[in-house]
Write a protein that holds these residues in place. Structure first.
Motif, PDB file in Angstrom:
ATOM      1  N   THR A 254      10.530  -2.994  -7.062  1.00 28.75           N
ATOM      2  CA  THR A 254      11.572  -2.084  -6.577  1.00 28.75           C
ATOM      3  C   THR A 254      12.622  -2.910  -5.843  1.00 28.75           C
ATOM      4  O   THR A 254      13.088  -3.894  -6.363  1.00 28.75           O
ATOM      5  CB  THR A 254      10.978  -1.002  -5.655  1.00 28.75           C
ATOM      6  OG1 THR A 254      10.402  -1.638  -4.503  1.00 28.75           O
ATOM      7  CG2 THR A 254       9.915  -0.182  -6.370  1.00 28.75           C
ATOM      8  N   THR A 255      12.968  -2.495  -4.649  1.00 23.47           N
ATOM      9  CA  THR A 255      13.888  -3.261  -3.815  1.00 23.47           C
ATOM     10  C   THR A 255      13.125  -3.819  -2.620  1.00 23.47           C
ATOM     11  O   THR A 255      12.013  -3.392  -2.322  1.00 23.47           O
ATOM     12  CB  THR A 255      15.040  -2.385  -3.293  1.00 23.47           C
ATOM     13  OG1 THR A 255      14.499  -1.390  -2.416  1.00 23.47           O
ATOM     14  CG2 THR A 255      15.791  -1.731  -4.438  1.00 23.47           C
ATOM     15  N   ARG A 256      13.757  -4.759  -1.916  1.00 23.93           N
ATOM     16  CA  ARG A 256      13.116  -5.346  -0.737  1.00 23.93           C
ATOM     17  C   ARG A 256      12.786  -4.257   0.283  1.00 23.93           C
ATOM     18  O   ARG A 256      11.692  -4.220   0.839  1.00 23.93           O
ATOM     19  CB  ARG A 256      14.021  -6.394  -0.104  1.00 23.93           C
ATOM     20  CG  ARG A 256      13.400  -7.100   1.093  1.00 23.93           C
ATOM     21  CD  ARG A 256      14.328  -8.130   1.687  1.00 23.93           C
ATOM     22  NE  ARG A 256      14.698  -9.148   0.741  1.00 23.93           N
ATOM     23  CZ  ARG A 256      14.060 -10.323   0.603  1.00 23.93           C
ATOM     24  NH1 ARG A 256      13.026 -10.608   1.352  1.00 23.93           N
ATOM     25  NH2 ARG A 256      14.476 -11.208  -0.273  1.00 23.93           N
ATOM     26  N   LEU A 257      13.724  -3.356   0.508  1.00 26.35           N
ATOM     27  CA  LEU A 257      13.493  -2.289   1.489  1.00 26.35           C
ATOM     28  C   LEU A 257      12.396  -1.345   1.011  1.00 26.35           C
ATOM     29  O   LEU A 257      11.531  -0.938   1.783  1.00 26.35           O
ATOM     30  CB  LEU A 257      14.787  -1.518   1.740  1.00 26.35           C
ATOM     31  CG  LEU A 257      14.757  -0.547   2.899  1.00 26.35           C
ATOM     32  CD1 LEU A 257      14.468  -1.270   4.204  1.00 26.35           C
ATOM     33  CD2 LEU A 257      16.076   0.191   3.005  1.00 26.35           C
ATOM     34  N   GLY A 258      12.416  -1.000  -0.270  1.00 27.65           N
ATOM     35  CA  GLY A 258      11.372  -0.131  -0.816  1.00 27.65           C
ATOM     36  C   GLY A 258       9.994  -0.745  -0.681  1.00 27.65           C
ATOM     37  O   GLY A 258       9.007  -0.053  -0.402  1.00 27.65           O
ATOM     38  N   GLU A 259       9.911  -2.038  -0.880  1.00 27.43           N
ATOM     39  CA  GLU A 259       8.635  -2.731  -0.759  1.00 27.43           C
ATOM     40  C   GLU A 259       8.144  -2.748   0.690  1.00 27.43           C
ATOM     41  O   GLU A 259       6.962  -2.523   0.950  1.00 27.43           O
ATOM     42  CB  GLU A 259       8.791  -4.163  -1.267  1.00 27.43           C
ATOM     43  CG  GLU A 259       7.511  -4.954  -1.239  1.00 27.43           C
ATOM     44  CD  GLU A 259       7.683  -6.334  -1.838  1.00 27.43           C
ATOM     45  OE1 GLU A 259       6.701  -6.830  -2.414  1.00 27.43           O
ATOM     46  OE2 GLU A 259       8.777  -6.925  -1.715  1.00 27.43           O
ATOM     47  N   VAL A 260       9.046  -2.980   1.627  1.00 31.49           N
ATOM     48  CA  VAL A 260       8.664  -3.083   3.035  1.00 31.49           C
ATOM     49  C   VAL A 260       8.136  -1.750   3.572  1.00 31.49           C
ATOM     50  O   VAL A 260       7.217  -1.728   4.392  1.00 31.49           O
ATOM     51  CB  VAL A 260       9.870  -3.570   3.878  1.00 31.49           C
ATOM     52  CG1 VAL A 260       9.615  -3.415   5.356  1.00 31.49           C
ATOM     53  CG2 VAL A 260      10.173  -5.012   3.549  1.00 31.49           C
ATOM     54  N   VAL A 261       8.672  -0.641   3.121  1.00 34.51           N
ATOM     55  CA  VAL A 261       8.260   0.665   3.647  1.00 34.51           C
ATOM     56  C   VAL A 261       7.225   1.363   2.769  1.00 34.51           C
ATOM     57  O   VAL A 261       6.884   2.515   3.012  1.00 34.51           O
ATOM     58  CB  VAL A 261       9.471   1.596   3.872  1.00 34.51           C
ATOM     59  CG1 VAL A 261      10.412   1.013   4.899  1.00 34.51           C
ATOM     60  CG2 VAL A 261      10.169   1.911   2.575  1.00 34.51           C
ATOM     61  N   ALA A 262       6.694   0.668   1.770  1.00 33.90           N
ATOM     62  CA  ALA A 262       5.719   1.293   0.874  1.00 33.90           C
ATOM     63  C   ALA A 262       4.406   1.615   1.587  1.00 33.90           C
ATOM     64  O   ALA A 262       3.799   2.654   1.332  1.00 33.90           O
ATOM     65  CB  ALA A 262       5.471   0.395  -0.339  1.00 33.90           C
ATOM     66  N   SER A 263       3.946   0.723   2.462  1.00 37.22           N
ATOM     67  CA  SER A 263       2.678   0.932   3.169  1.00 37.22           C
ATOM     68  C   SER A 263       2.598  -0.028   4.351  1.00 37.22           C
ATOM     69  O   SER A 263       3.387  -0.969   4.454  1.00 37.22           O
ATOM     70  CB  SER A 263       1.488   0.687   2.233  1.00 37.22           C
ATOM     71  OG  SER A 263       1.432  -0.684   1.880  1.00 37.22           O
ATOM     72  N   GLN A 264       1.624   0.213   5.209  1.00 43.63           N
ATOM     73  CA  GLN A 264       1.412  -0.690   6.338  1.00 43.63           C
ATOM     74  C   GLN A 264       1.044  -2.082   5.840  1.00 43.63           C
ATOM     75  O   GLN A 264       1.524  -3.084   6.364  1.00 43.63           O
ATOM     76  CB  GLN A 264       0.310  -0.158   7.262  1.00 43.63           C
ATOM     77  CG  GLN A 264       0.068  -1.022   8.489  1.00 43.63           C
ATOM     78  CD  GLN A 264       1.245  -1.012   9.453  1.00 43.63           C
ATOM     79  OE1 GLN A 264       1.720   0.046   9.842  1.00 43.63           O
ATOM     80  NE2 GLN A 264       1.729  -2.193   9.835  1.00 43.63           N
ATOM     81  N   ARG A 265       0.239  -2.141   4.809  1.00 41.48           N
ATOM     82  CA  ARG A 265      -0.177  -3.432   4.255  1.00 41.48           C
ATOM     83  C   ARG A 265       1.038  -4.196   3.702  1.00 41.48           C
ATOM     84  O   ARG A 265       1.187  -5.405   3.933  1.00 41.48           O
ATOM     85  CB  ARG A 265      -1.204  -3.199   3.164  1.00 41.48           C
ATOM     86  CG  ARG A 265      -1.753  -4.457   2.589  1.00 41.48           C
ATOM     87  CD  ARG A 265      -2.860  -4.157   1.615  1.00 41.48           C
ATOM     88  NE  ARG A 265      -3.265  -5.380   0.959  1.00 41.48           N
ATOM     89  CZ  ARG A 265      -3.810  -5.436  -0.222  1.00 41.48           C
ATOM     90  NH1 ARG A 265      -4.014  -4.332  -0.899  1.00 41.48           N
ATOM     91  NH2 ARG A 265      -4.154  -6.586  -0.734  1.00 41.48           N
ATOM     92  N   ALA A 266       1.904  -3.493   2.979  1.00 42.52           N
ATOM     93  CA  ALA A 266       3.099  -4.138   2.428  1.00 42.52           C
ATOM     94  C   ALA A 266       4.023  -4.602   3.551  1.00 42.52           C
ATOM     95  O   ALA A 266       4.588  -5.699   3.477  1.00 42.52           O
ATOM     96  CB  ALA A 266       3.833  -3.178   1.497  1.00 42.52           C
TER      97      ALA A 266
END
Length: 134
Positions: free
Chosen positions: A62-74
């Protein structure tokens, strides 16, 4: 012995010019300088938000922002990369704080300082970017 006299119209012109100059100086010196720092900081925050919204993700496509907010682990995995990316986007004299639903990166926002902000709504929550001059 004749005395020289200035014509009355020249005296009036001189007084009028002095009055106009005094009023102009009053406006020039008494007008406060507009606060352009807030607008510039907001532009920095919005530009940063736009860039991290369009940067490609490192893992999930996805995008960097989408990846960062996907989950606590991400978020935990990408926290350092996000911080380094935002540092590269902003000028050296600008500090930042990026707040996600899973945590924050950057420096804590000081009290009583002018900041610029940008808010991004994602499917996983709100991301808030605040920037200020060091």
């Amino acid at each position: 012995m004749p005395r020289a006299q200035l014509p009355l119209s020249l005296v009036e012109v001189a007084l009028g010019a002095a009055l106009i100059l005094a009023v102009a100086l009053g406006f020039a010196l008494a007008t406060p300088v507009p606060d352009t720092q807030g607008a510039q900081l907001t532009a920095y925050a919005e530009d940063t938000a736009t860039i991290i919204q369009t940067d490609p993700a490192r893992h999930n496509g996805t995008t960097r922002l989408g990846e960062v907010v996907a989950s606590q682990r991400a978020f935990d995995r990408e926290r350092g990369n996000l911080e380094r990316r935002v540092e590269r986007i902003l000028p050296a004299n600008v500090l930042f704080n990026v707040r996600t639903p899973y945590g924050s990166v950057g420096t804590a926002v000081p009290k009583r300082t002018t900041t610029g902000t940008a808010t991004v709504l994602t499917g996983s929550g709100t991301v808030r970017i605040e920037v200020w001059y060091a």
